[in-house]
Design a protein around this motif. Structure first.
Motif, PDB file in Angstrom:
ATOM      1  N   LYS A  10       0.839  -1.205   0.000  1.00 47.74           N
ATOM      2  CA  LYS A  10       0.000   0.000   0.000  1.00 47.74           C
ATOM      3  C   LYS A  10       0.872   1.253   0.000  1.00 47.74           C
ATOM      4  N   LEU A  11       1.927   1.257   0.803  1.00 47.16           N
ATOM      5  CA  LEU A  11       2.850   2.401   0.829  1.00 47.16           C
ATOM      6  C   LEU A  11       3.438   2.623  -0.564  1.00 47.16           C
ATOM      7  N   ILE A  12       3.915   1.558  -1.198  1.00 47.62           N
ATOM      8  CA  ILE A  12       4.533   1.643  -2.529  1.00 47.62           C
ATOM      9  C   ILE A  12       3.540   2.167  -3.559  1.00 47.62           C
ATOM     10  N   ASP A  13       2.344   1.626  -3.554  1.00 43.85           N
ATOM     11  CA  ASP A  13       1.347   1.993  -4.565  1.00 43.85           C
ATOM     12  C   ASP A  13       0.925   3.454  -4.485  1.00 43.85           C
ATOM     13  N   ASN A  14       1.127   4.091  -3.342  1.00 47.65           N
ATOM     14  CA  ASN A  14       0.712   5.480  -3.173  1.00 47.65           C
ATOM     15  C   ASN A  14       1.822   6.491  -3.443  1.00 47.65           C
ATOM     16  N   GLN A  15       2.975   6.033  -3.903  1.00 43.48           N
ATOM     17  CA  GLN A  15       4.091   6.954  -4.145  1.00 43.48           C
ATOM     18  C   GLN A  15       4.206   7.287  -5.630  1.00 43.48           C
ATOM     19  N   LYS A  16       4.597   8.512  -5.910  1.00 43.33           N
ATOM     20  CA  LYS A  16       4.771   8.973  -7.287  1.00 43.33           C
ATOM     21  C   LYS A  16       6.226   8.893  -7.735  1.00 43.33           C
ATOM     22  N   VAL A  17       7.117   8.559  -6.796  1.00 40.96           N
ATOM     23  CA  VAL A  17       8.545   8.465  -7.091  1.00 40.96           C
ATOM     24  C   VAL A  17       9.109   7.209  -6.434  1.00 40.96           C
ATOM     25  N   ALA A  18       9.997   6.536  -7.154  1.00 39.66           N
ATOM     26  CA  ALA A  18      10.759   5.412  -6.611  1.00 39.66           C
ATOM     27  C   ALA A  18      12.227   5.792  -6.683  1.00 39.66           C
ATOM     28  N   PHE A  19      12.974   5.463  -5.669  1.00 39.55           N
ATOM     29  CA  PHE A  19      14.414   5.712  -5.672  1.00 39.55           C
ATOM     30  C   PHE A  19      15.116   4.381  -5.903  1.00 39.55           C
ATOM     31  N   ILE A  20      16.002   4.365  -6.898  1.00 44.13           N
ATOM     32  CA  ILE A  20      16.693   3.139  -7.281  1.00 44.13           C
ATOM     33  C   ILE A  20      18.179   3.316  -7.044  1.00 44.13           C
ATOM     34  N   GLY A  21      18.779   2.352  -6.350  1.00 42.77           N
ATOM     35  CA  GLY A  21      20.202   2.395  -6.074  1.00 42.77           C
ATOM     36  C   GLY A  21      20.961   1.415  -6.952  1.00 42.77           C
ATOM     37  N   SER A  22      22.135   1.858  -7.386  1.00 40.70           N
ATOM     38  CA  SER A  22      23.037   1.011  -8.163  1.00 40.70           C
ATOM     39  C   SER A  22      24.447   1.221  -7.611  1.00 40.70           C
ATOM     40  N   VAL A  23      25.408   0.469  -8.148  1.00 40.47           N
ATOM     41  CA  VAL A  23      26.799   0.571  -7.724  1.00 40.47           C
ATOM     42  C   VAL A  23      27.625   0.982  -8.933  1.00 40.47           C
ATOM     43  N   ASP A  24      28.442   2.031  -8.781  1.00 38.50           N
ATOM     44  CA  ASP A  24      29.240   2.492  -9.913  1.00 38.50           C
ATOM     45  C   ASP A  24      30.546   1.700 -10.033  1.00 38.50           C
ATOM     46  N   ALA A  25      31.341   2.008 -11.047  1.00 38.62           N
ATOM     47  CA  ALA A  25      32.570   1.273 -11.341  1.00 38.62           C
ATOM     48  C   ALA A  25      33.586   1.363 -10.205  1.00 38.62           C
TER      49      ALA A  25
END
Length: 138
Positions: A10-25
Motif C-alpha cells: 500500500k505504501l509503494i502503490d501510493n508513491q509517485k517516485v521510486a528511488f533506485i540504487g546502483s553501484v558504480d565502477a
C-alpha cells in the motif's frame, strides 16, 4: 509488523517516485529518482522502464546489486528493499509494461532499441514507521 506485504504494498502503490540504487565502477552507491514501477508482483518483483543507453543500465550490467526505496513523506515512513536488478530487452517484457504515451520517451515504440525494462527482485528489506525500523525477509 502484521501483514508486511499488504502494509508495504500500500505504501509503494501510493508513491509517485521510486528511488533506485546502483553501484558504480568505483564501488560507490548511486541513487536515482524514477517514476514508480509499472508493475509489481507482491513486494518481491518490480518492473520499471528506462533507456537502454542510460548510465544506470551500464551499471546494472556490470553489477546487478541494487535497492529500491519508497518514502511516504506525509507520515514519514518508508521501505528499503535490497536485491538484484536485471536489464531486459526482449519483446515479451517490453510489451508487458508498455503504456500508451510511451512514444514520448521511445520514439520508435515498443521495439525502440533504446527502450528496456528493469526487473528488480527483492530478497529482504527494512521498514521504518513510528520512530522504529524493522528488518524483514521476502
Amino acid at each position: 509488523m502484521k501483514d508486511v506485504e499488504k502494509t508495504i504494498g500500500k505504501l509503494i502503490d501510493n508513491q509517485k517516485v521510486a528511488f533506485i540504487g546502483s553501484v558504480d565502477a568505483d564501488g560507490f552507491p548511486n541513487m536515482k529518482a524514477m517514476l514508480p514501477p509499472r508493475k509489481r508482483e507482491g513486494i518481491r518483483t518490480f518492473y520499471f522502464t528506462t533507456n537502454t543507453s542510460s548510465m544506470r543500465v551500464k551499471q546494472f550490467l556490470k553489477n546487478n546489486r541494487s535497492c529500491l526505496y519508497f518514502c511516504d513523506r506525509r507520515f514519514f515512513r518508508g521501505v528499503m528493499l535490497k536485491g538484484t536488478m536485471e536489464v531486459l530487452t526482449d519483446n515479451v517484457h517490453k510489451e508487458l509494461i508498455w503504456e500508451e504515451g510511451d512514444t514520448m520517451y521511445y520514439k520508435e515504440g515498443v521495439t525502440d532499441p533504446d527502450y528496456c525494462v528493469l526487473r528488480f527482485t527483492a530478497v529482504c528489506g527494512r521498514y521504518y514507521s513510528s520512530f522504529r525500523s524493522e528488518d524483514f525477509v521476502i
